[in-house]
Design a protein around this motif. Structure first.
Motif, mmCIF file in Angstrom:
data_model
loop_
_atom_site.group_PDB
_atom_site.id
_atom_site.type_symbol
_atom_site.label_atom_id
_atom_site.label_comp_id
_atom_site.label_asym_id
_atom_site.label_seq_id
_atom_site.Cartn_x
_atom_site.Cartn_y
_atom_site.Cartn_z
ATOM 1 N N GLY A 23 -3.613 53.380 34.037
ATOM 2 C CA GLY A 23 -4.905 54.001 33.782
ATOM 3 C C GLY A 23 -5.995 52.970 33.636
ATOM 4 O O GLY A 23 -7.157 53.230 33.975
ATOM 5 N N PHE A 24 -5.649 51.783 33.193
ATOM 6 C CA PHE A 24 -6.624 50.714 33.017
ATOM 7 C C PHE A 24 -7.260 50.328 34.347
ATOM 8 O O PHE A 24 -8.477 50.163 34.453
ATOM 9 N N VAL A 25 -6.426 50.219 35.382
ATOM 10 C CA VAL A 25 -6.929 49.819 36.691
ATOM 11 C C VAL A 25 -7.780 50.931 37.299
ATOM 12 O O VAL A 25 -8.849 50.666 37.867
ATOM 13 N N GLN A 26 -7.337 52.168 37.163
ATOM 14 C CA GLN A 26 -8.120 53.267 37.694
ATOM 15 C C GLN A 26 -9.468 53.357 36.981
ATOM 16 O O GLN A 26 -10.488 53.618 37.610
ATOM 17 N N THR A 27 -9.452 53.112 35.683
ATOM 18 C CA THR A 27 -10.706 53.124 34.927
ATOM 19 C C THR A 27 -11.635 52.022 35.420
ATOM 20 O O THR A 27 -12.842 52.229 35.564
ATOM 21 N N ALA A 28 -11.065 50.850 35.698
ATOM 22 C CA ALA A 28 -11.872 49.734 36.202
ATOM 23 C C ALA A 28 -12.489 50.081 37.550
ATOM 24 O O ALA A 28 -13.664 49.778 37.823
ATOM 25 N N PHE A 41 -24.499 45.035 39.986
ATOM 26 C CA PHE A 41 -23.517 44.469 40.902
ATOM 27 C C PHE A 41 -22.647 43.389 40.267
ATOM 28 O O PHE A 41 -21.506 43.191 40.685
ATOM 29 N N GLU A 42 -23.154 42.680 39.281
ATOM 30 C CA GLU A 42 -22.321 41.713 38.573
ATOM 31 C C GLU A 42 -21.169 42.431 37.884
ATOM 32 O O GLU A 42 -20.003 42.006 37.965
ATOM 33 N N LYS A 43 -21.485 43.506 37.191
ATOM 34 C CA LYS A 43 -20.455 44.272 36.493
ATOM 35 C C LYS A 43 -19.505 44.936 37.488
ATOM 36 O O LYS A 43 -18.290 44.948 37.283
ATOM 37 N N ALA A 44 -20.073 45.496 38.550
ATOM 38 C CA ALA A 44 -19.238 46.143 39.563
ATOM 39 C C ALA A 44 -18.291 45.133 40.198
ATOM 40 O O ALA A 44 -17.119 45.441 40.458
ATOM 41 N N LEU A 45 -18.783 43.934 40.447
ATOM 42 C CA LEU A 45 -17.952 42.892 41.035
ATOM 43 C C LEU A 45 -16.750 42.592 40.151
ATOM 44 O O LEU A 45 -15.608 42.515 40.634
ATOM 45 N N THR A 46 -16.982 42.447 38.859
ATOM 46 C CA THR A 46 -15.882 42.193 37.924
ATOM 47 C C THR A 46 -14.875 43.324 37.953
ATOM 48 O O THR A 46 -13.655 43.093 37.979
ATOM 49 N N ASP A 47 -15.357 44.544 37.978
ATOM 50 C CA ASP A 47 -14.471 45.707 37.996
ATOM 51 C C ASP A 47 -13.614 45.732 39.257
ATOM 52 O O ASP A 47 -12.394 45.935 39.194
ATOM 53 N N PHE A 48 -14.234 45.519 40.411
ATOM 54 C CA PHE A 48 -13.481 45.563 41.658
ATOM 55 C C PHE A 48 -12.513 44.386 41.778
ATOM 56 O O PHE A 48 -11.448 44.510 42.399
ATOM 57 N N GLU A 49 -12.870 43.244 41.203
ATOM 58 C CA GLU A 49 -11.955 42.107 41.211
ATOM 59 C C GLU A 49 -10.708 42.413 40.386
ATOM 60 O O GLU A 49 -9.600 41.998 40.754
ATOM 61 N N ILE A 50 -10.880 43.121 39.283
ATOM 62 C CA ILE A 50 -9.728 43.540 38.476
ATOM 63 C C ILE A 50 -8.802 44.427 39.311
ATOM 64 O O ILE A 50 -7.575 44.260 39.318
ATOM 65 N N VAL A 51 -9.407 45.366 40.018
ATOM 66 C CA VAL A 51 -8.622 46.261 40.865
ATOM 67 C C VAL A 51 -7.888 45.475 41.945
ATOM 68 O O VAL A 51 -6.695 45.693 42.190
ATOM 69 N N LEU A 52 -8.587 44.539 42.580
ATOM 70 C CA LEU A 52 -7.986 43.771 43.677
ATOM 71 C C LEU A 52 -6.784 42.967 43.186
ATOM 72 O O LEU A 52 -5.722 42.973 43.822
ATOM 73 N N VAL A 53 -6.936 42.287 42.069
ATOM 74 C CA VAL A 53 -5.837 41.479 41.536
ATOM 75 C C VAL A 53 -4.617 42.348 41.280
ATOM 76 O O VAL A 53 -3.488 41.996 41.640
ATOM 77 N N ASN A 54 -4.831 43.486 40.665
ATOM 78 C CA ASN A 54 -3.713 44.375 40.352
ATOM 79 C C ASN A 54 -3.106 44.986 41.603
ATOM 80 O O ASN A 54 -1.884 45.157 41.687
ATOM 81 N N GLN A 55 -3.940 45.312 42.584
ATOM 82 C CA GLN A 55 -3.428 45.892 43.815
ATOM 83 C C GLN A 55 -2.646 44.878 44.642
ATOM 84 O O GLN A 55 -1.685 45.220 45.322
ATOM 85 N N GLN A 56 -3.057 43.626 44.591
ATOM 86 C CA GLN A 56 -2.381 42.602 45.379
ATOM 87 C C GLN A 56 -0.955 42.348 44.926
ATOM 88 O O GLN A 56 -0.113 41.921 45.708
ATOM 89 N N ILE A 57 -0.685 42.601 43.667
ATOM 90 C CA ILE A 57 0.675 42.365 43.157
ATOM 91 C C ILE A 57 1.546 43.612 43.272
ATOM 92 O O ILE A 57 2.714 43.590 42.905
#
Length: 247
Positions: A23-28, A41-57
């Motif tokens: 749920g943490f990643v979906q929330t991000a 966009f700074e905040k959005a960038l951080t959020d999408f980077e969190i998603v990317l890191v989690n999705q890559q693994i």
């Protein structure tokens, strides 16, 4: 730079399920969309980077979803004037989509314009146009801007004509540019017609078209109209705003 290009970071939620995401990643992810819509966009960038890191693994993440996340990050970076970084993510997005991501090509082209990589910008716009099967008024218009920078007025005129046929929201400006090119070629009648159309389409708001029309109607045909092309190289709205109309 288009009026109706709202910021749409629409990414299918198919990638989020109980087996692959917390749920943490979906929330991000959802927070990233909200922040992007708000222009944060700074905040959005951080959020999408969190998603990317989690999705890559995750071995259950599709290439299509990773392509969209990389695209969103690339757009955020572009809007933050980090075009060099944006190019990397947008290129990755295109690779993941197997060269089939029209919007990524378009934003990539815009980033290359900011970096003054003119040939790369032309190549990306052409791919965007091809994927849209030619009916891509916005890419045609911005490709015309690149041709103007290169003083390739013949191809610029063709690009602006295609932008008009593709119903670009900058069709009025395209008519003005064609008018200037026509005047440069000595076709004053066509130039006047194009300026009149530009002015009418803009509801009288395109002041450059008004000045060009007044000049064209005068007897001072010895003036240097090339300088009047310069305005089109400026942006009507912040660069790339139109990049988010479609996904």
């Amino acid at each position: 730079m288009r009026v109706f290009f709202t910021i749409l970071f629409i990414v299918s939620m198919f990638a989020f399920n109980a087996n692959s995401q917390t749920g943490f990643v979906q929330t991000a992810f959802e927070r990233g969309i909200t922040n992007a819509h708000a222009g944060q966009f700074e905040k959005a960038l951080t959020d999408f980077e969190i998603v990317l890191v989690n999705q890559q693994i995750s071995n259950k993440t599709s290439a299509a979803f990773l392509a969209k996340i990389n695209y969103n990050i690339g757009v955020c970076l572009f809007r933050l004037n980090r075009s060099t970084d944006a190019v990397s993510y947008l290129t990755k997005s295109i690779q993941l989509s197997k060269n089939n991501y029209r919007n990524a090509f378009y934003v990539l082209a815009m980033a290359h314009i900011e970096l003054q990589n003119w040939q790369a910008a032309k190549d990306a716009f052409r791919r965007s146009i091809k994927l849209q099967k030619g009916d891509d008024g916005e890419s045609w218009f911005d490709l015309g801007r690149v041709y103007l920078h290169e003083a390739d007025y013949k191809n610029a005129a063709v690009a602006f004509q295609n932008a008009i046929r593709g119903k670009s929201v900058d069709a009025a400006t395209a008519h003005n540019n064609i008018g200037v090119i026509s005047a440069m070629n000595g076709d004053w009648h066509e130039a006047e017609k194009q300026f009149e159309t530009a002015l009418a389409m803009s509801g009288g708001k395109l002041q450059v078209a008004q000045r060009n029309l007044e000049f064209c109607r005068s007897n001072n045909f010895k003036g240097d109209l090339v300088a009047k092309l310069e305005f089109i190289k400026n942006k009507n709205l912040k660069a790339g705003e139109k990049a988010y109309r479609k996904q």
